[in-house]
Enzyme design. Structure first.
Site, mmCIF file in Angstrom:
data_model
loop_
_atom_site.group_PDB
_atom_site.id
_atom_site.type_symbol
_atom_site.label_atom_id
_atom_site.label_comp_id
_atom_site.label_asym_id
_atom_site.label_seq_id
_atom_site.Cartn_x
_atom_site.Cartn_y
_atom_site.Cartn_z
ATOM 1 N N SER A 50 1.552 9.369 -1.134
ATOM 2 C CA SER A 50 2.679 9.055 -2.023
ATOM 3 C C SER A 50 2.687 10.009 -3.214
ATOM 4 O O SER A 50 1.726 10.752 -3.438
ATOM 5 C CB SER A 50 2.543 7.617 -2.526
ATOM 6 O OG SER A 50 1.411 7.532 -3.378
ATOM 7 N N ASP A 82 5.136 10.842 1.612
ATOM 8 C CA ASP A 82 5.991 9.692 1.293
ATOM 9 C C ASP A 82 6.893 10.027 0.102
ATOM 10 O O ASP A 82 6.420 10.517 -0.928
ATOM 11 C CB ASP A 82 5.074 8.506 0.948
ATOM 12 C CG ASP A 82 5.828 7.192 0.864
ATOM 13 O OD1 ASP A 82 6.827 7.032 1.590
ATOM 14 O OD2 ASP A 82 5.407 6.323 0.080
ATOM 15 N N HIS A 204 11.094 -2.059 -3.668
ATOM 16 C CA HIS A 204 9.744 -1.513 -3.763
ATOM 17 C C HIS A 204 8.867 -2.295 -4.749
ATOM 18 O O HIS A 204 9.337 -2.683 -5.822
ATOM 19 C CB HIS A 204 9.791 -0.061 -4.294
ATOM 20 C CG HIS A 204 10.031 0.968 -3.232
ATOM 21 N ND1 HIS A 204 11.093 1.844 -3.286
ATOM 22 C CD2 HIS A 204 9.346 1.294 -2.113
ATOM 23 C CE1 HIS A 204 11.046 2.663 -2.253
ATOM 24 N NE2 HIS A 204 9.997 2.346 -1.514
ATOM 25 N N GLY A 233 9.363 -0.625 1.103
ATOM 26 C CA GLY A 233 9.232 -1.811 0.254
ATOM 27 C C GLY A 233 8.860 -3.054 1.050
ATOM 28 O O GLY A 233 9.273 -4.168 0.715
ATOM 29 N N SER A 235 6.091 -4.696 1.377
ATOM 30 C CA SER A 235 5.184 -5.690 0.770
ATOM 31 C C SER A 235 5.942 -6.934 0.332
ATOM 32 O O SER A 235 5.416 -8.029 0.355
ATOM 33 C CB SER A 235 4.499 -5.105 -0.467
ATOM 34 O OG SER A 235 3.670 -4.045 -0.116
ATOM 35 N N ASN A 270 6.611 0.591 6.022
ATOM 36 C CA ASN A 270 5.754 1.078 4.930
ATOM 37 C C ASN A 270 5.249 -0.088 4.076
ATOM 38 O O ASN A 270 6.055 -0.824 3.512
ATOM 39 C CB ASN A 270 6.561 1.979 3.988
ATOM 40 C CG ASN A 270 6.981 3.283 4.611
ATOM 41 O OD1 ASN A 270 6.733 3.543 5.781
ATOM 42 N ND2 ASN A 270 7.622 4.128 3.827
HETATM 43 O O1 G3H Z 1 7.107 4.264 0.514
HETATM 44 C C1 G3H Z 1 6.314 3.310 0.331
HETATM 45 C C2 G3H Z 1 6.699 1.955 0.651
HETATM 46 O O2 G3H Z 1 8.047 1.803 0.690
HETATM 47 C C3 G3H Z 1 5.858 0.862 0.091
HETATM 48 O O3 G3H Z 1 6.545 -0.155 -0.588
HETATM 49 O O4 G3H Z 1 4.747 -0.917 -2.117
HETATM 50 O O5 G3H Z 1 6.760 -2.273 -1.715
HETATM 51 O O6 G3H Z 1 5.083 -2.022 0.074
HETATM 52 P P1 G3H Z 1 5.737 -1.412 -1.109
HETATM 53 ZN ZN ZN Z 2 9.149 3.622 -0.111
#
Ligand code: G3H
Ligand code: ZN
Length: 342
Positions: A50, A82, A204, A233, A235, A270
């Site tokens: 990232s 990323d 995110h 996003g 999570s 992700n």
């Molecule tokens: O690009 C990274 C992801 O979209 C991670 O998102 O931290 O909400 O899981 P997150």
């Molecule tokens: Zn992302």
């Protein structure tokens, strides 16, 4: 084994109805947690670097950790950039041996997003490296809530109340930022993107998995384009309908969960924040238990284990467990060819 590209990995997932998990290479412990999880689950996996990891560890260091871990492992691993910020950063990663790229042109006007994405794919494809491009914009939780509000919401026991607050404060803007299926066909054709990071209602860096996503959009995007869809996003996305029910979250007609998204055709998922949070919670507990500990590894190891357990549970949910062998058979030849050309 050598790194594989994400191209075959995702096409296979798309064809066979599962998704590949993409997890962040934030430090050596996170890389180890993801690789060990993939080995135990026999799952193909994407380790992504990232923008935060680039600032923290440096591009070369972060990439080298993933390359070494992949070389020592029998499971197929792709090294992905990323939210790549520019043409230059993508080319830098291509030259550094990344086997999967991303350009996030979501902050740019559509025409500029298309033009930069197309320049990157033109060059990356010469080395058979695939590129993920972004349509719409996946917002960050900080755009809607301050740090104190996030802490207060994360402590609220009534989850349906929390979901209502998120809907009220973030719902309208998140909807406005979603990928427009009517633009998808042209976007993919003009950019030659290999996969599509499409904004479909997730946010995110959410603190909990309570956010529904728009399944009607996933279906419309799948109908408009045949390249693999990527969910960012993740999570914050409710994992299953059973979870939604148990936590008192009511889904609207066109809404769904992570499980529904995979069923509807999302092929890359992700997950970053949830893994960080699991890591930190376990390390914090270890530190509170042994505040005089002088060996850093004894505090980090429980974090690694917790991250690994969570990665494994995502792999099972996404259906990528047990898919390593088939992916390796289709992906490794291409990856060797990529490096053989250098
Ligand atoms: O690009 C990274 C992801 O979209 C991670 O998102 O931290 O909400 O899981 P997150
Ligand atoms: Zn992302």
């Amino acid at each position: 084994m050598p790194l594989v590209t994400s191209k075959e990995m995702l096409l296979r997932a798309q064809q066979e109805g599962y998704a590949v998990g993409a997890f962040n290479a934030n430090n050596m412990e996170c890389v180890k947690a993801v690789i060990e999880a993939a080995e135990e689950e026999k799952a193909p996996v994407i380790l992504q670097v990232s923008q935060g990891a680039i600032k923290y560890a440096g591009l070369e260091m972060a990439a080298a950790m993933v390359m070494t871990a992949a070389r020592l492992s029998p499971v197929p691993v792709a090294l992905h950039l990323d939210h790549g910020t520019s043409f230059e950063q993508n080319i830098q990663c291509l030259l550094a041996g990344f086997t999967s790229l991303m350009y996030d042109g979501s902050a740019e006007p559509l025409e500029k997003n298309i033009a930069v994405s197309a320049r990157i794919t033109e060059i990356a494809h010469l080395k058979k490296v695939p590129v993920e491009c972004e349509l719409g914009k996946i917002p960050k939780v900080e755009e809607f809530f301050g740090a104190d509000e996030i802490i207060a919401l994360s402590k609220e026991k009534d989850i349906s109340k929390v979901v209502d607050v998120v809907r009220k404060k973030a719902g309208e803007k998140t909807e406005q930022l979603m990928a427009d299926p009517a633009q998808a066909e042209e976007f993919v054709r003009r950019t030659s993107a290999d996969s599509l990071a499409a904004a479909i209602g997730s946010i995110h860096a959410m603190w909990d998995d309570i956010q529904p996503i728009r399944i009607d959009r996933v279906k419309a995007l799948r109908a408009a384009t045949n390249i693999p869809l990527v969910l960012h996003g993740s999570s914050g996305v409710i994992r299953t309908r059973k979870d939604a029910q148990e936590r008192g979250i009511t889904l609207k007609e066109n809404e769904g969960t992570l499980e529904d998204a995979v069923e509807a055709g999302v092929a890359k998922v992700n997950v970053a924040t949830a893994i960080n949070m699991a890591f930190l919670a376990a390390s914090k507990k270890a530190f509170e238990k042994s505040p005089d500990e002088r060996d850093i590894r004894k505090i980090l190891l429980p974090g690694l284990q917790a991250a690994k357990d969570l990665v494994k549970s995502y792999m099972r949910l996404l259906g990528s467990s047990g898919r390593a062998q088939a992916t390796a058979a289709s992906g490794s030849a291409k990856a060797v060819a990529v490096h053989g050309e250098e």
